[in-house]
Scaffold this motif. Structure first.
Motif, PDB file in Angstrom:
ATOM      1  N   ALA A  27      -2.368  -1.544  -0.885  1.00 27.01           N
ATOM      2  CA  ALA A  27      -1.707  -0.081  -1.374  1.00 27.01           C
ATOM      3  C   ALA A  27      -0.343  -0.210  -0.764  1.00 27.01           C
ATOM      4  O   ALA A  27       0.487   0.304  -1.391  1.00 27.01           O
ATOM      5  CB  ALA A  27      -2.662   0.957  -0.986  1.00 27.01           C
ATOM      6  N   ASN A  28      -0.297  -0.287   0.664  1.00 26.61           N
ATOM      7  CA  ASN A  28       1.207  -0.166   1.303  1.00 26.61           C
ATOM      8  C   ASN A  28       1.899  -1.108   0.836  1.00 26.61           C
ATOM      9  O   ASN A  28       3.493  -0.861   0.673  1.00 26.61           O
ATOM     10  CB  ASN A  28       0.976   0.091   2.681  1.00 26.61           C
ATOM     11  N   ILE A  29       1.598  -2.301   0.640  1.00 26.50           N
ATOM     12  CA  ILE A  29       2.555  -3.557   0.065  1.00 26.50           C
ATOM     13  C   ILE A  29       3.081  -3.062  -1.462  1.00 26.50           C
ATOM     14  O   ILE A  29       4.308  -3.472  -1.604  1.00 26.50           O
ATOM     15  CB  ILE A  29       1.836  -4.858   0.114  1.00 26.50           C
ATOM     16  N   ILE A  30       2.064  -2.511  -2.128  1.00 32.98           N
ATOM     17  CA  ILE A  30       2.857  -2.092  -3.649  1.00 32.98           C
ATOM     18  C   ILE A  30       3.668  -1.027  -3.446  1.00 32.98           C
ATOM     19  O   ILE A  30       4.683  -1.151  -4.240  1.00 32.98           O
ATOM     20  CB  ILE A  30       1.374  -2.011  -4.648  1.00 32.98           C
ATOM     21  N   GLN A  31       3.317  -0.074  -2.555  1.00 29.83           N
ATOM     22  CA  GLN A  31       4.389   0.989  -2.341  1.00 29.83           C
ATOM     23  C   GLN A  31       5.812   0.686  -2.059  1.00 29.83           C
ATOM     24  O   GLN A  31       6.684   0.970  -2.365  1.00 29.83           O
ATOM     25  CB  GLN A  31       3.783   2.099  -1.416  1.00 29.83           C
ATOM     26  N   ILE A  32       5.777  -0.278  -1.139  1.00 28.21           N
ATOM     27  CA  ILE A  32       7.029  -0.917  -0.599  1.00 28.21           C
ATOM     28  C   ILE A  32       7.887  -1.532  -1.900  1.00 28.21           C
ATOM     29  O   ILE A  32       8.851  -1.395  -1.868  1.00 28.21           O
ATOM     30  CB  ILE A  32       6.629  -1.831   0.695  1.00 28.21           C
TER      31      ILE A  32
END
Length: 219
Positions: free
Chosen positions: A93-98
């Protein structure tokens, strides 16, 4: 080549060339909204360059488990078990947000991409736009090489000063010339007064005639 980061209160997943001081330092990322469905998690894996087919079948087939294991190894997520548990989903999820935040910085889409956990059609379209802009193959896949390039472009965009042009000041209006005062009119000379007429001389009185002597009477 992969590298991992230490976890903190907000887990940040990044690649070797993605600096945590870039977008992360001034971007608040949303927490993972919920668990991924199998189809959503497969879309994330495929969008990040892993070899999976996007279906809504359980994440238990050999191909998908292999992709999840590679993802876990790359980000040093333990245990490396090929299961999309909470920690693995948080990293994804955080990779996609970045990724979405960097796309917003570089492409400035209107409206901006939501910084969420999903590799949806809008995110894929933005990746294709980035690839087209940089003359890359338009796959819609944000593999490691593309994310590294996107990161570099985001760094440039953030460090580039956006100074507003100094407005040109209106020229100071020239003041109207002070009108020259009309010359003070010369006063007409005081008219000379007519000379006071001299009074007519008093007429001299005729001398009183002397009386004749009284005649004497004859004797």
């Amino acid at each position: 080549m992969w590298c991992g980061l230490r976890t903190s209160s907000v887990i940040i997943a990044t690649t070797c060339l993605i600096s945590a001081s870039l977008v992360i330092s001034n971007t608040t990322f949303a927490a993972r909204q919920r668990n991924y469905t199998p189809q959503e998690f497969r879309s994330v894996l495929r969008g990040l360059g892993y070899n999976v087919k996007v279906t809504n079948e359980p994440l238990t087939d050999a191909e998908t488990k292999q992709a999840i294991s590679e993802f876990q190894k790359g980000y040093k997520i333990t245990p490396v078990d090929g299961i999309a548990g909470p920690k693995t989903q948080d990293f994804a999820a955080n990779i996609i947000q970045i990724l979405q935040a960097n796309l917003n910085v570089v492409l400035k889409p209107n409206p901006p991409l939501p910084r969420d956990q999903f590799y949806d059609s809008k995110t894929e379209a933005a990746i294709r736009e980035f690839q087209k802009k940089h003359q890359l193959e338009e796959t819609g896949i944000a593999n490691l090489a593309l994310r590294q390039k996107l990161n570099e472009e985001a760094k440039k965009a953030i460090s580039k000063p956006t100074t507003s042009p100094t407005p040109t000041t209106s020229p100071t209006p020239t003041t109207s010339p002070t009108p020259t005062t009309s010359p003070t009119p010369t006063t007409s000379p005081t008219p000379t007064t007519s000379p006071t007429p001299t009074t007519s001389p008093t007429p001299t009185t005729s001398p009183t005639p002397t009386t004749s002597p009284t005649p004497t009477t004859s004797p």
